[in-house]
Design an enzyme around this catalytic site. Structure first.
Site, PDB file in Angstrom:
ATOM      1  N   LYS A 111     -70.542  23.513 -45.934  1.00 52.75           N
ATOM      2  CA  LYS A 111     -71.878  22.971 -46.201  1.00 52.75           C
ATOM      3  C   LYS A 111     -72.384  23.353 -47.590  1.00 52.75           C
ATOM      4  CE  LYS A 111     -73.449  22.429 -41.467  1.00 52.75           C
ATOM      5  NZ  LYS A 111     -74.392  22.823 -40.427  1.00 52.75           N
ATOM      6  N   LYS A 192     -64.687  15.666 -37.917  1.00 55.75           N
ATOM      7  CA  LYS A 192     -65.484  15.636 -36.684  1.00 55.75           C
ATOM      8  C   LYS A 192     -66.697  14.724 -36.850  1.00 55.75           C
ATOM      9  CE  LYS A 192     -68.687  19.314 -37.518  1.00 55.75           C
ATOM     10  NZ  LYS A 192     -69.391  20.490 -37.249  1.00 55.75           N
ATOM     11  N   LYS A 195     -73.745  14.571 -37.726  1.00 55.07           N
ATOM     12  CA  LYS A 195     -74.914  13.868 -38.248  1.00 55.07           C
ATOM     13  C   LYS A 195     -75.007  14.011 -39.759  1.00 55.07           C
ATOM     14  CE  LYS A 195     -77.078  17.283 -35.617  1.00 55.07           C
ATOM     15  NZ  LYS A 195     -77.488  17.682 -34.320  1.00 55.07           N
TER      16      LYS A 195
HETATM   17  P1  TYM Z   1     -75.048  21.597 -33.932  1.00 56.37           P
HETATM   18  O1  TYM Z   1     -76.510  21.244 -33.920  1.00 56.37           O
HETATM   19  O2  TYM Z   1     -74.267  21.209 -35.127  1.00 56.37           O
HETATM   20  O3  TYM Z   1     -74.337  20.994 -32.671  1.00 56.37           O
HETATM   21  C1  TYM Z   1     -74.880  21.168 -31.371  1.00 56.37           C
HETATM   22  C2  TYM Z   1     -73.764  21.259 -30.335  1.00 56.37           C
HETATM   23  O4  TYM Z   1     -72.971  20.071 -30.361  1.00 56.37           O
HETATM   24  C3  TYM Z   1     -71.600  20.425 -30.544  1.00 56.37           C
HETATM   25  N1  TYM Z   1     -70.968  19.390 -31.373  1.00 56.37           N
HETATM   26  C4  TYM Z   1     -69.840  18.748 -31.055  1.00 56.37           C
HETATM   27  N2  TYM Z   1     -69.049  18.821 -29.959  1.00 56.37           N
HETATM   28  C5  TYM Z   1     -67.973  17.993 -29.924  1.00 56.37           C
HETATM   29  N3  TYM Z   1     -67.660  17.126 -30.920  1.00 56.37           N
HETATM   30  C6  TYM Z   1     -68.419  17.026 -32.025  1.00 56.37           C
HETATM   31  N4  TYM Z   1     -68.117  16.167 -33.003  1.00 56.37           N
HETATM   32  C7  TYM Z   1     -69.577  17.861 -32.135  1.00 56.37           C
HETATM   33  N5  TYM Z   1     -70.547  18.016 -33.069  1.00 56.37           N
HETATM   34  C8  TYM Z   1     -71.381  18.966 -32.590  1.00 56.37           C
HETATM   35  C9  TYM Z   1     -71.623  21.766 -31.266  1.00 56.37           C
HETATM   36  O5  TYM Z   1     -70.416  22.476 -31.091  1.00 56.37           O
HETATM   37  C10 TYM Z   1     -72.809  22.438 -30.604  1.00 56.37           C
HETATM   38  O6  TYM Z   1     -72.438  23.019 -29.376  1.00 56.37           O
HETATM   39  N6  TYM Z   1     -75.172  26.471 -35.027  1.00 56.37           N
HETATM   40  C11 TYM Z   1     -75.300  25.507 -33.969  1.00 56.37           C
HETATM   41  C12 TYM Z   1     -76.626  25.576 -33.254  1.00 56.37           C
HETATM   42  C13 TYM Z   1     -77.030  26.916 -32.712  1.00 56.37           C
HETATM   43  C14 TYM Z   1     -76.530  27.514 -31.527  1.00 56.37           C
HETATM   44  C15 TYM Z   1     -77.243  28.733 -31.408  1.00 56.37           C
HETATM   45  C16 TYM Z   1     -75.573  27.138 -30.578  1.00 56.37           C
HETATM   46  C17 TYM Z   1     -77.961  27.759 -33.245  1.00 56.37           C
HETATM   47  N7  TYM Z   1     -78.096  28.832 -32.460  1.00 56.37           N
HETATM   48  C18 TYM Z   1     -77.019  29.609 -30.336  1.00 56.37           C
HETATM   49  C19 TYM Z   1     -75.344  28.030 -29.506  1.00 56.37           C
HETATM   50  C20 TYM Z   1     -76.051  29.247 -29.406  1.00 56.37           C
HETATM   51  C21 TYM Z   1     -75.178  24.114 -34.557  1.00 56.37           C
HETATM   52  O7  TYM Z   1     -75.454  23.890 -35.710  1.00 56.37           O
HETATM   53  O8  TYM Z   1     -74.866  23.158 -33.648  1.00 56.37           O
END
Ligand code: TYM
Length: 325
Positions: A111, A192, A195
């Site tokens: 990023k 992957k 967004k």
């Molecule tokens: P984020 O917002 O990018 O994604 C949210 C969740 O969706 C899953 N995900 C995917 N799973 C399968 N295929 C994909 N292409 C895909 N894109 C996203 C992510 O693995 C995630 O589970 N850092 C985290 C958010 C966060 C968090 C936390 C998660 C902040 N604090 C505490 C768990 C516990 C994030 O940016 O996810």
């Protein structure tokens, strides 16, 4: 009953990857586990986002949680910034983490790439994520595959803190599904679905109409040999479609591959399965979008409950490091 916690950033409309990798599995957890799910609005500030967009997307993400089937009576649903214990704990963990281990996080490298100025929050982002998890004594964290390294850091920080100050935190474990943990971009199937980096055609949003879903699946990038086989290295596009179908139907990707003799029929089946999977979510989302009062009430109730759990855990950690009471 084990305690689970997870979160999604409100950085746009949620997509099929978020749904299959995380949200749908959370819904299954809310009856068997002591479940906490937040919208991590503070994490969204690590990249450029307009204040009004952050506010409206936070509410939209909450509406998506409810539309997907999360129920404020069965799970604790809340906004990260409504529970200031997360950021208070984050500082104690920043003083536990090392600069070097944060520099090694692959998402930070990805990023931050090409940006003239990288926000310090992008570097410390995984520490705040560790605080999100540790401040609830969460045992399991249901996420997609891309969060694996961040959960490993949360584990290491918990272990290091416990070693230095005495038993304080529960050491959490990642809970990553066998199928659907990494849904790929339909136009660039070696990347992957995301967004922030996918083009609109590469991404299926939870709010897409059946026609839009059918069109995106029909135009998904494949290869030219017309052999339906699950092989993520040699055939990433077809394997991604098989993985989506497997995740939507519960059948295995190899077993599904045997059922199709050409790409057209596979794409037809994938489109139909995704349309039917997302139909109730989209319909419910449309209703909730015109009813922000219901969404806000759920979040207020969730924040109160979350804070009642996070407060004592934070106090335990503050006491352990020697802050004067
Ligand atoms: P984020 O917002 O990018 O994604 C949210 C969740 O969706 C899953 N995900 C995917 N799973 C399968 N295929 C994909 N292409 C895909 N894109 C996203 C992510 O693995 C995630 O589970 N850092 C985290 C958010 C966060 C968090 C936390 C998660 C902040 N604090 C505490 C768990 C516990 C994030 O940016 O996810």
């Amino acid at each position: 009953m084990s305690r689970v916690l997870s979160g999604i950033q409100p950085s746009g409309v949620l997509h099929l990857g978020n749904y299959l990798g995380a949200l749908r599995r959370w819904v299954q957890r809310q009856d068997v586990d002591d479940a906490y799910f937040c919208i991590v609005d503070l994490h969204a500030l690590t990249l450029d986002i307009e204040p009004e967009a952050l506010r409206s997307q936070t509410l939209d993400a909450a509406a998506s949680y409810l539309a997907a089937g999360l129920d404020p009576d069965r799970a604790v649903l809340f906004v990260q910034s409504h529970v200031p214990e997360h950021t208070s704990l984050s500082w104690l963990l920043e003083c536990t983490a090392s600069y070097g281990e944060l520099l090694r996080m692959t998402q930070f490298k990805d990023k931050g790439k090409g940006q003239a100025s990288v926000r310090a929050g992008l570097l410390t982002y995984p520490v705040l994520m560790a605080a999100d998890i540790l401040v609830y004594d969460a045992q399991r964290v249901p996420v997609g595959d891309d969060q694996r390294q961040h959960i490993e850091l949360a584990r290491n920080l918990a272990i290091r803190f416990n070693g230095r100050y005495g038993e304080t935190f529960v050491v959490p474990a990642a809970d990553i599904p066998d199928v659907g943990a990494r849904i790929m971009d339909l136009q660039q199937p070696t990347k992957k679905m995301s967004k922030s980096t996918s083009t609109p055609q590469g991404l299926i949003n939870l709010t897409d109409s059946p026609d839009e879903i059918a069109r995106k699946v029909r135009r998904a990038v494949t290869d030219t040999d017309n052999e339906v086989r699950y092989d993520t290295e040699a055939k990433p596009g077809i394997s991604n479609l098989l993985e989506i179908l497997a995740s939507a139907t519960g059948a295995g990707p190899d077993e599904l591959a045997d059922r199709f003799s050409d790409y057209g029929s596979l794409k037809g089946a994938v489109a139909e399965a995704v349309i039917e999977l997302l139909r109730p979510v989209r319909e419910s989302y449309e209703e909730l979008s015109s009813d922000p009062g219901t969404v806000r009430a759920a979040l207020a109730k969730g924040a109160e409950k979350a804070q009642s759990v996070a407060g004592p855990v934070l106090a335990r950690a503050q006491d352990a490091v020697g802050l004067l009471k």
